[in-house]
Design a protein around this motif. Structure first.
Motif, PDB file in Angstrom:
ATOM      1  N   UNK A   7       0.836  -1.202   0.000  1.00  0.00           N
ATOM      2  CA  UNK A   7       0.000   0.000   0.000  1.00  0.00           C
ATOM      3  C   UNK A   7       0.874   1.256   0.000  1.00  0.00           C
ATOM      4  N   UNK A   8       1.931   1.270   0.823  1.00  0.00           N
ATOM      5  CA  UNK A   8       2.821   2.437   0.861  1.00  0.00           C
ATOM      6  C   UNK A   8       3.509   2.660  -0.493  1.00  0.00           C
ATOM      7  N   UNK A   9       3.885   1.544  -1.158  1.00  0.00           N
ATOM      8  CA  UNK A   9       4.499   1.683  -2.477  1.00  0.00           C
ATOM      9  C   UNK A   9       3.501   2.255  -3.481  1.00  0.00           C
ATOM     10  N   UNK A  10       2.242   1.815  -3.366  1.00  0.00           N
ATOM     11  CA  UNK A  10       1.221   2.356  -4.260  1.00  0.00           C
ATOM     12  C   UNK A  10       0.956   3.827  -3.979  1.00  0.00           C
ATOM     13  N   UNK A  11       0.954   4.212  -2.669  1.00  0.00           N
ATOM     14  CA  UNK A  11       0.762   5.616  -2.297  1.00  0.00           C
ATOM     15  C   UNK A  11       1.896   6.475  -2.851  1.00  0.00           C
ATOM     16  N   UNK A  26      -8.993  -0.001  -3.446  1.00  0.00           N
ATOM     17  CA  UNK A  26      -8.321  -0.900  -2.513  1.00  0.00           C
ATOM     18  C   UNK A  26      -7.439  -0.093  -1.565  1.00  0.00           C
ATOM     19  N   UNK A  27      -6.743   0.940  -2.101  1.00  0.00           N
ATOM     20  CA  UNK A  27      -5.887   1.784  -1.262  1.00  0.00           C
ATOM     21  C   UNK A  27      -6.735   2.556  -0.263  1.00  0.00           C
ATOM     22  N   UNK A  28      -7.863   3.085  -0.714  1.00  0.00           N
ATOM     23  CA  UNK A  28      -8.729   3.848   0.188  1.00  0.00           C
ATOM     24  C   UNK A  28      -9.270   2.977   1.308  1.00  0.00           C
ATOM     25  N   UNK A  29      -9.670   1.761   0.970  1.00  0.00           N
ATOM     26  CA  UNK A  29     -10.201   0.846   2.007  1.00  0.00           C
ATOM     27  C   UNK A  29      -9.128   0.491   3.018  1.00  0.00           C
ATOM     28  N   UNK A  30      -7.899   0.287   2.539  1.00  0.00           N
ATOM     29  CA  UNK A  30      -6.810  -0.053   3.468  1.00  0.00           C
ATOM     30  C   UNK A  30      -6.458   1.133   4.364  1.00  0.00           C
ATOM     31  N   UNK A  31      -6.436   2.342   3.798  1.00  0.00           N
ATOM     32  CA  UNK A  31      -6.141   3.519   4.605  1.00  0.00           C
ATOM     33  C   UNK A  31      -7.208   3.747   5.672  1.00  0.00           C
ATOM     34  N   UNK A  40       1.239   7.446   7.184  1.00  0.00           N
ATOM     35  CA  UNK A  40       2.254   7.517   6.126  1.00  0.00           C
ATOM     36  C   UNK A  40       1.747   8.354   4.954  1.00  0.00           C
ATOM     37  N   UNK A  41       0.478   8.155   4.599  1.00  0.00           N
ATOM     38  CA  UNK A  41      -0.093   8.917   3.482  1.00  0.00           C
ATOM     39  C   UNK A  41      -0.113  10.424   3.796  1.00  0.00           C
ATOM     40  N   UNK A  42      -0.513  10.776   5.035  1.00  0.00           N
ATOM     41  CA  UNK A  42      -0.565  12.189   5.401  1.00  0.00           C
ATOM     42  C   UNK A  42       0.826  12.817   5.371  1.00  0.00           C
ATOM     43  N   UNK A  44       3.520  11.728   3.705  1.00  0.00           N
ATOM     44  CA  UNK A  44       4.032  11.755   2.333  1.00  0.00           C
ATOM     45  C   UNK A  44       3.361  12.876   1.524  1.00  0.00           C
ATOM     46  N   UNK A  45       2.065  13.058   1.719  1.00  0.00           N
ATOM     47  CA  UNK A  45       1.358  14.124   1.003  1.00  0.00           C
ATOM     48  C   UNK A  45       1.851  15.501   1.434  1.00  0.00           C
ATOM     49  N   UNK A  46       2.073  15.661   2.767  1.00  0.00           N
ATOM     50  CA  UNK A  46       2.577  16.945   3.265  1.00  0.00           C
ATOM     51  C   UNK A  46       3.966  17.242   2.712  1.00  0.00           C
ATOM     52  N   UNK A  47       4.831  16.212   2.695  1.00  0.00           N
ATOM     53  CA  UNK A  47       6.177  16.403   2.147  1.00  0.00           C
ATOM     54  C   UNK A  47       6.122  16.724   0.653  1.00  0.00           C
ATOM     55  N   UNK A  48       5.202  16.078  -0.044  1.00  0.00           N
ATOM     56  CA  UNK A  48       5.068  16.337  -1.483  1.00  0.00           C
ATOM     57  C   UNK A  48       4.628  17.778  -1.739  1.00  0.00           C
ATOM     58  N   UNK A  49       3.700  18.299  -0.897  1.00  0.00           N
ATOM     59  CA  UNK A  49       3.261  19.687  -1.034  1.00  0.00           C
ATOM     60  C   UNK A  49       4.393  20.652  -0.720  1.00  0.00           C
ATOM     61  N   UNK A  50       5.199  20.329   0.302  1.00  0.00           N
ATOM     62  CA  UNK A  50       6.331  21.191   0.659  1.00  0.00           C
ATOM     63  C   UNK A  50       7.355  21.248  -0.465  1.00  0.00           C
ATOM     64  N   UNK A  51       7.657  20.104  -1.045  1.00  0.00           N
ATOM     65  CA  UNK A  51       8.615  20.079  -2.142  1.00  0.00           C
ATOM     66  C   UNK A  51       8.075  20.834  -3.363  1.00  0.00           C
ATOM     67  N   UNK A  52       6.765  20.757  -3.582  1.00  0.00           N
ATOM     68  CA  UNK A  52       6.181  21.475  -4.720  1.00  0.00           C
ATOM     69  C   UNK A  52       6.275  22.975  -4.527  1.00  0.00           C
TER      70      UNK A  52
END
Length: 223
Positions: A7-11, A26-31, A40-42, A44-52
């Protein structure tokens, strides 16, 4: 069996814009069921926004050469226009000078010029008339050769035309105006206009605009 690592690799693939190995539902159900993967998703998303936000923008194109080429082109066009106008003005000055010189020659050759030998005052006026016409012709020839001297001739010719106009108005009122005075007024006005034309072409309109702007500017207040 679906693991958290899958799941983390897919995220990570989704956040990187890559094709995800797992369907999104499937990812949404697992999260929804796994707190660790949700954190991990939160993160990773925050880091992605910071890098952007900190991604350097593409440098702006260098337009200095285009701007300089445009300015240089406009300057060259203005200089070409002034040079052309100055050439025509110098030709006009030469033509007016030829007219003055021709008039002086006509005055010298006409019979009335030699008939004034016994009239001292008439002879003096005759000499002054011829001298003035020759002097104006010489001045115009010289100004056409050296345009920097035009500014010195403008007040003289302007004053001569204004006083001649005053005399013409007086003679017009008294009914004694002659054709010679009218011709002199026309030639003086032509001389004044050609000199002003040449001066503006030589110096340009920049000085005129600056002078008008300075006349309309407010005085500086002293502290």
């Amino acid at each position: 069996m679906l693991s958290c690592e899958d799941v983390k690799a897919a995220i990570s693939a989704n956040l990187d814009g890559e094709e995800s190995p797992l369907p999104q539902d499937v990812i949404d159900a697992h999260l929804h069921a796994c707190t660790d993967c949700a954190n991990f998703f939160e993160q990773a998303a925050a880091m992605n926004r910071t890098l952007a936000l900190h991604t350097p923008e593409a440098p702006a194109p260098d337009l200095s050469e285009v701007i300089l080429d445009g300015v240089e082109s406009e300057f060259q066009k203005g200089a070409a226009r002034r040079a052309t106008s100055m050439a025509f003005a110098r030709v006009a000055m030469v033509l007016v000078a030829v007219a003055w010189l021709s008039w002086a020659v006509v005055v010298l050759l006409r019979p009335s010029g030699s008939a004034m030998g016994n009239d001292a005052y008439g002879t003096q006026l005759f000499i002054e008339a011829v001298s003035m016409r020759c002097a104006l012709a010489f001045g115009l020839f010289f100004a056409a050769w050296q345009p920097r001297l035009i500014v010195g001739m403008l007040p003289f010719v302007g004053g001569l035309w204004m006083f001649s106009l005053g005399m013409a108005v007086r003679d017009l009122i008294t009914g004694t105006i002659g054709g010679g005075l009218l011709l002199q007024l026309v030639l003086l006005l032509s001389t004044l206009m050609t000199l002003a034309w040449a001066w503006l072409s030589h110096v340009g309109w920049v000085m005129v605009r600056e002078a008008l702007r300075s006349l309309g500017s407010a005085p500086r207040s002293e502290l």
